[in-house]
Design a protein around this motif. Sequence first.
Motif, short mmCIF file in Angstrom:
data_model
loop_
_atom_site.label_atom_id
_atom_site.label_comp_id
_atom_site.label_asym_id
_atom_site.label_seq_id
_atom_site.Cartn_x
_atom_site.Cartn_y
_atom_site.Cartn_z
N LYS A 5 2.15 7.44 -3.53
CA LYS A 5 1.83 8.56 -4.42
C LYS A 5 2.94 8.81 -5.43
O LYS A 5 2.67 9.22 -6.57
CB LYS A 5 1.59 9.83 -3.59
N THR A 6 4.18 8.53 -5.05
CA THR A 6 5.31 8.74 -5.95
C THR A 6 5.25 7.84 -7.18
O THR A 6 5.87 8.12 -8.21
CB THR A 6 6.63 8.48 -5.21
N LEU A 32 2.94 6.18 -12.72
CA LEU A 32 3.60 5.05 -13.38
C LEU A 32 2.68 3.83 -13.39
O LEU A 32 2.57 3.14 -14.41
CB LEU A 32 4.91 4.72 -12.68
N LEU A 33 2.03 3.59 -12.27
CA LEU A 33 1.13 2.44 -12.19
C LEU A 33 -0.07 2.62 -13.11
O LEU A 33 -0.49 1.68 -13.81
CB LEU A 33 0.66 2.25 -10.75
N ASN A 90 -6.43 10.19 -2.40
CA ASN A 90 -5.19 10.20 -1.63
C ASN A 90 -5.49 9.97 -0.15
O ASN A 90 -6.52 10.40 0.37
CB ASN A 90 -4.47 11.53 -1.81
N GLY A 91 -4.61 9.24 0.51
CA GLY A 91 -4.80 8.98 1.93
C GLY A 91 -3.53 8.49 2.59
O GLY A 91 -2.45 8.47 1.98
N ASN A 92 -3.66 8.09 3.85
CA ASN A 92 -2.53 7.62 4.63
C ASN A 92 -2.67 6.14 4.91
O ASN A 92 -3.67 5.69 5.47
CB ASN A 92 -2.45 8.40 5.95
N GLY A 93 -1.68 5.38 4.47
CA GLY A 93 -1.68 3.93 4.71
C GLY A 93 -0.67 3.56 5.76
O GLY A 93 0.32 4.27 5.98
N THR A 94 -0.92 2.44 6.45
CA THR A 94 0.04 1.95 7.44
C THR A 94 0.42 0.51 7.14
O THR A 94 -0.35 -0.24 6.55
CB THR A 94 -0.54 2.02 8.86
N PHE A 95 1.64 0.15 7.52
CA PHE A 95 2.10 -1.24 7.41
C PHE A 95 3.29 -1.42 8.34
O PHE A 95 3.96 -0.45 8.73
CB PHE A 95 2.51 -1.57 5.96
N HIS A 106 4.32 -2.10 -9.82
CA HIS A 106 4.12 -1.70 -8.43
C HIS A 106 5.41 -1.88 -7.62
O HIS A 106 6.09 -2.89 -7.74
CB HIS A 106 3.00 -2.53 -7.80
N PRO A 107 5.77 -0.89 -6.78
CA PRO A 107 7.03 -1.00 -6.03
C PRO A 107 6.94 -1.91 -4.81
O PRO A 107 7.98 -2.37 -4.31
CB PRO A 107 7.30 0.45 -5.61
N TYR A 108 5.72 -2.20 -4.32
CA TYR A 108 5.61 -2.97 -3.10
C TYR A 108 5.84 -4.46 -3.33
O TYR A 108 5.46 -5.01 -4.38
CB TYR A 108 4.22 -2.80 -2.48
N GLU A 109 6.39 -5.09 -2.34
CA GLU A 109 6.57 -6.54 -2.37
C GLU A 109 5.21 -7.24 -2.33
O GLU A 109 4.99 -8.23 -3.03
CB GLU A 109 7.42 -6.97 -1.17
N GLU A 110 4.32 -6.75 -1.50
CA GLU A 110 2.95 -7.27 -1.42
C GLU A 110 2.00 -6.16 -1.86
O GLU A 110 1.91 -5.11 -1.23
CB GLU A 110 2.61 -7.69 0.02
N VAL A 111 1.30 -6.38 -2.95
CA VAL A 111 0.40 -5.36 -3.50
C VAL A 111 -0.99 -5.51 -2.87
O VAL A 111 -1.56 -6.60 -2.88
CB VAL A 111 0.28 -5.48 -5.03
#
Length: 365
Positions: free
Chosen positions: A141-142, A146-147, A170-175, A219-224
């Motif tokens: 969400k942060t 930007l995205l 909006n929701g809750n993701g897990t990894f 995107h900030p994630y290594e794997e989008v």
Amino acid sequence: MTISEVISEIEKRIPIQQAEDFDNVGLLCGLPDRIVTGVLVCHDALESVVTEAIEKGLNFIVCFHPIIFSGLKSLTGKNYVERAVIKAIENKIAIYAIHTAFDNDFFGVNAGICNHLGLKDLKILQPKKNNLKQLTVFVPKTHSELLKESLFSAGAGNIGFYDECSFSINGNGTFRPIEGSNPFSGQKNIRENADEDMIFVIFESYKQGQILSAMKSAHPYEEVAYQIYNLDNENQYSGLGMYGEFEEGMDETDFLKLVKERFNLDVIKHSEFNNKKIKRVGVLGGSGASGIKSALSKKCDAYLTGDLKYHDYFLAESKMLICDIGHYESEQWVAQQLFEILSQKFSTFAISKSNEKTNPVNYFL
């Protein structure tokens, strides 16, 4: 500016990707990195037009019809096509064709016809199909805004006369990061919960590469985590032909008089009168027999196009007045339309409209 830079600006306004698959559009000859001394806009890049460009000191021709279309295997000057191309190459003149990319443009060829007729409430006659996709992407969400900004800058989220269109949940993701990962947040081998947004945007299929590149860069994630879906939606703002309406209906004879006056015609070939008022009119510039059934399905009272054959007129089925006003005649304002578009975009070099009349047909009364 170089030729490639000018082309890039043109295609921001008239995407070449919206051309029909059969068409030969884009840069037909010339070096993309050559500096532009000036642009000559024309309907057909004939040898006489190339001569005009030489005399005016202009080295880039933007034409509607592609002078090179199919079957060109050698350049020996044996016909009008080869002579024009040879002359352009020998004089370092580039030729760029727009053709069906402008036919399919909402503000292109057919809009010009409708505007000259005075039609209102314009709609695409044959909307393009299967060229829309949807991107769904998950982001913290942060970084959501930007995205979205990055996706919009790359051309995502355009729907008709609106841009920057999106939807978010909006929701809750897990990894759980495992060995070899370099996570944006969290610790290896520990499942993490993240406050994430799921963003939806629609885009034209030809933009997919640039949109995915923008997405991954922002995107900030290594794997989008993302998905792309093909949509069956018709693109109501891109396609061949248009139709619109007069404020009030008129008799068929009065309609034909109006068309002759507005298009400066000596002759109109048309189907039998149906003794009905003409209010809704369909148009398709150039060779438009393929649009007759679409015009009937849209309940058009009349249909204007060019290059009709004998049997095409029977398709009217006593429901619609079919009119052949001539191929060139239906497209006669294209060079002026392109000239105005380019004049607004470029002010650092000369933009000129060709003086040559390239219509090969003459009518005698």
